[in-house]
Design an enzyme around this catalytic site. Sequence first.
Site, mmCIF file in Angstrom:
data_model
loop_
_atom_site.group_PDB
_atom_site.id
_atom_site.type_symbol
_atom_site.label_atom_id
_atom_site.label_comp_id
_atom_site.label_asym_id
_atom_site.label_seq_id
_atom_site.Cartn_x
_atom_site.Cartn_y
_atom_site.Cartn_z
ATOM 1 N N ARG A 1 -8.547 9.802 14.963
ATOM 2 C CA ARG A 1 -7.796 10.332 13.817
ATOM 3 C C ARG A 1 -8.624 11.363 13.066
ATOM 4 O O ARG A 1 -9.824 11.174 12.877
ATOM 5 C CB ARG A 1 -7.454 9.184 12.872
ATOM 6 N N GLN B 1 -11.874 3.711 15.117
ATOM 7 C CA GLN B 1 -12.696 4.823 14.621
ATOM 8 C C GLN B 1 -13.930 4.310 13.883
ATOM 9 O O GLN B 1 -13.809 3.471 12.995
ATOM 10 C CB GLN B 1 -11.872 5.675 13.660
ATOM 11 N N GLU C 1 -15.774 11.639 3.767
ATOM 12 C CA GLU C 1 -15.982 12.871 4.520
ATOM 13 C C GLU C 1 -15.941 14.074 3.577
ATOM 14 O O GLU C 1 -16.496 15.132 3.863
ATOM 15 C CB GLU C 1 -14.863 12.977 5.566
ATOM 16 N N TRP D 1 1.888 -13.206 -2.459
ATOM 17 C CA TRP D 1 2.632 -13.921 -1.423
ATOM 18 C C TRP D 1 2.039 -13.463 -0.099
ATOM 19 O O TRP D 1 1.945 -12.255 0.153
ATOM 20 C CB TRP D 1 4.127 -13.573 -1.461
ATOM 21 N N ARG E 1 -14.672 13.123 13.801
ATOM 22 C CA ARG E 1 -15.483 11.934 13.469
ATOM 23 C C ARG E 1 -16.125 11.268 14.678
ATOM 24 O O ARG E 1 -17.256 10.781 14.587
ATOM 25 C CB ARG E 1 -14.606 10.899 12.757
ATOM 26 N N SER F 1 -4.214 -2.586 -3.191
ATOM 27 C CA SER F 1 -4.140 -2.382 -1.737
ATOM 28 C C SER F 1 -5.237 -1.430 -1.289
ATOM 29 O O SER F 1 -5.707 -0.595 -2.068
ATOM 30 C CB SER F 1 -2.782 -1.784 -1.367
ATOM 31 N N ALA G 1 -9.040 5.017 -0.675
ATOM 32 C CA ALA G 1 -9.136 6.307 0.021
ATOM 33 C C ALA G 1 -9.666 7.355 -0.951
ATOM 34 O O ALA G 1 -9.152 7.519 -2.053
ATOM 35 C CB ALA G 1 -7.780 6.716 0.578
ATOM 36 N N HIS H 1 -16.552 5.532 11.330
ATOM 37 C CA HIS H 1 -16.737 6.637 10.382
ATOM 38 C C HIS H 1 -18.215 6.975 10.319
ATOM 39 O O HIS H 1 -19.052 6.073 10.255
ATOM 40 C CB HIS H 1 -16.219 6.216 9.004
ATOM 41 N N PHE I 1 -12.043 19.637 5.999
ATOM 42 C CA PHE I 1 -12.321 18.301 6.532
ATOM 43 C C PHE I 1 -12.629 18.437 8.015
ATOM 44 O O PHE I 1 -12.333 19.459 8.641
ATOM 45 C CB PHE I 1 -11.090 17.405 6.319
ATOM 46 N N SER J 1 -4.393 10.116 7.732
ATOM 47 C CA SER J 1 -3.861 8.759 7.634
ATOM 48 C C SER J 1 -3.041 8.588 6.358
ATOM 49 O O SER J 1 -1.943 8.016 6.382
ATOM 50 C CB SER J 1 -4.995 7.750 7.662
ATOM 51 N N ALA K 1 2.087 3.046 2.492
ATOM 52 C CA ALA K 1 3.189 3.028 3.466
ATOM 53 C C ALA K 1 4.303 2.099 2.990
ATOM 54 O O ALA K 1 5.487 2.447 3.051
ATOM 55 C CB ALA K 1 2.670 2.606 4.833
ATOM 56 N N GLY L 1 0.857 -1.181 0.000
ATOM 57 C CA GLY L 1 0.000 0.000 0.000
ATOM 58 C C GLY L 1 0.894 1.231 0.000
ATOM 59 O O GLY L 1 2.092 1.153 -0.310
ATOM 60 N N HIS M 1 -13.964 1.740 10.822
ATOM 61 C CA HIS M 1 -13.252 2.301 9.686
ATOM 62 C C HIS M 1 -11.740 2.296 9.831
ATOM 63 O O HIS M 1 -11.022 1.955 8.898
ATOM 64 C CB HIS M 1 -13.745 3.736 9.490
ATOM 65 N N LEU N 1 -17.737 3.086 2.121
ATOM 66 C CA LEU N 1 -17.602 4.443 2.637
ATOM 67 C C LEU N 1 -18.179 5.512 1.708
ATOM 68 O O LEU N 1 -18.019 5.443 0.494
ATOM 69 C CB LEU N 1 -16.111 4.730 2.826
#
Length: 555
Positions: A370, A225, A240, A150, A271, A39, A44, A227, A112, A375, A14, A12, A335, A237
């Site tokens: 959060r 969290q 927001e 994998w 949230r 991912s 998002a 949402h 936001f 994120s 990260a 993903g 979420h 989702l």
Amino acid sequence: MLEYDVVVVGAGLAGMRAAIEAAKASKVTVLSKVHPVRSHSGAAQGGINAALGPDDSTESHAFDTVKGSDYLGDQDAIEILCREAPDDIVELEHMGTVFSRDANGRIAQRPFGGAGFPRTCFAADITGLVILHALYEQMLKTGIKVFEEWVVTSLVVDDNKIRGIIAIDMRSGRLEAIKAKAVVLATGGCGPVFHNSSNALISTGDGMSLAYRAGAPLMDMEFMQFHPTTLKANGVLITEGARGEGGHLLNALGERFMARYAPQKMELASRDVVSRAEQTEIEEGRGIDGCILVDLRHLGARKIKERLLQIRELAIDIAGVDPIEEPIPVRPGAHYSMGGLKTDVSGATLVPGLFAAGECACVSVHGANRLGGNSLLETIVFGRRSGKAAGEFAASVAAPAFPESAIRDADARIEGILKRDDGEKGYALRRELQETTHENLGIYRTAGRIQRCVEKVTEIKERYASVIVQDKGRIFNTDLVSAIETGYLIDLAQAMAAGALAREESRGAHSRRDFPSRDDDKWLKHTLAYWTPNGPRLDYLDVTITKWPPAERSY
Ligand SMILES: Cc1cc2nc3c(=O)[nH]c(=O)nc-3n(C[C@H](O)[C@H](O)[C@H](O)COP(=O)(O)OP(=O)(O)OC[C@H]3O[C@@H](n4cnc5c(N)ncnc54)[C@H](O)[C@@H]3O)c2cc1C
């Protein structure tokens, strides 16, 4: 046996950001259960935060994040997150991320929840997907080897040092070992601990659980969290960003009920505040069939089609509602896991050589709640930092010895599941787990209910010891993988419930009806959960405060 300096588990945002950085100092590989661009980061929608505008400041971003975290976030880490954000956004753009623009041609920013300033950068309502593709291209450019499909099933830790990983290659069904000096876990969240979460089915907390079992503590797992806007049918989702673009929340009486709960910020309160307000409206009989409504009609067809195109498609396809004509029924849904593996600001866990970044880590920048848009930012800032630290760590140490017995043990465990005929199916146990967390560990909690959850999860864990699968083959055995994943979810549910039962206060997403106030004297501290055969052992850690002493939180 394959051998790399750094193995990154997860492709993903990260994981790919970490890999690109680690490759500057070391030989790196990336493993993923799915093709990288599948991912969950790709789901998002809303955007990624950074204080870019001349009137905004990183200080103000940091304060909003501290307040949003209900003062549980570590302020040194939050200052890093917000300070490094603007440069990371510019770098993402240079890597090829096409952000939506404002009338002057600059990167557009939408308001936001919980933010004092419009600072969420976005690419329409497919932000995660656009960044994911840009990073994937960069990763291909660096020539990093990716093992797709994998599934990592063991972290090999010996003498409290990381030695490598063991994974199932889904296509051959064989177990493969990779020896490594450093491992970066970037396996994402664990929403499916709960029923109907907004997360992908693959987000089963694998890295969190594997490292927890290997001796690294989890932190603040009781903070999940919910949402405010997920579709009733399946938890998908509604971003927001829909409220950021000006959408209203209505109850059955047609009232903008947020006026009662957050008169200043209304729909753009934090949230946890909005989800509690919705749940109260629903429980007090002002919901509609267990939902409340998001009303976008006043935004007009043009804006909806330009800025919220995917939302419109999801609403039409799943709820049968065109938001240009009708409001969308939604309810709060599980979420995002604020908790995760405890790391320092370089992504290091407490096991030398083992790093974590993204949703599976807890740095902690989100504390008890959060903020939307923070994120994706965390995946980039701390993905980069952990990749750098892991690459440099690996370059500075000798190759470790890999205990051969680890492969035999992993194989015996899998053979054990495949051969067993007498027991319960993994998916049935998973469903029971999700039902109990949904009922007893939801938005509002009490000691009695959490205790019920603790007992039920303990019972499910005992029954899981004789889990069975119907597919007895080795090749592409998703039945087997799902059963293994259920084991991860059970361990994480135990840590969540234990932390929630012990924490006798309400803070952020953890809301106790029997302890309705925040209690800084007793509970301004992080929960650490250590794995033991008899369930989690809890310990506590001070919160780092740099500039902002805890204050009352209102929106
Ligand atoms: C629907 C949705 C919308 C969101 N919208 C926003 C938003 O607008 N803004 C925002 O800031 N945040 C948003 N979030 C949160 C944010 O998207 C995630 O927290 C973040 O993308 C997680 O990224 P990650 O890299 O940590 O993990 P992921 O993107 O989930 O990637 C995990 C990776 O790990 C791999 N993996 C997992 N287990 C294994 C294993 N055992 N072996 C091998 N590989 C494994 C997977 O294949 C995958 O590649 C949203 C989340 C969801 C669910």
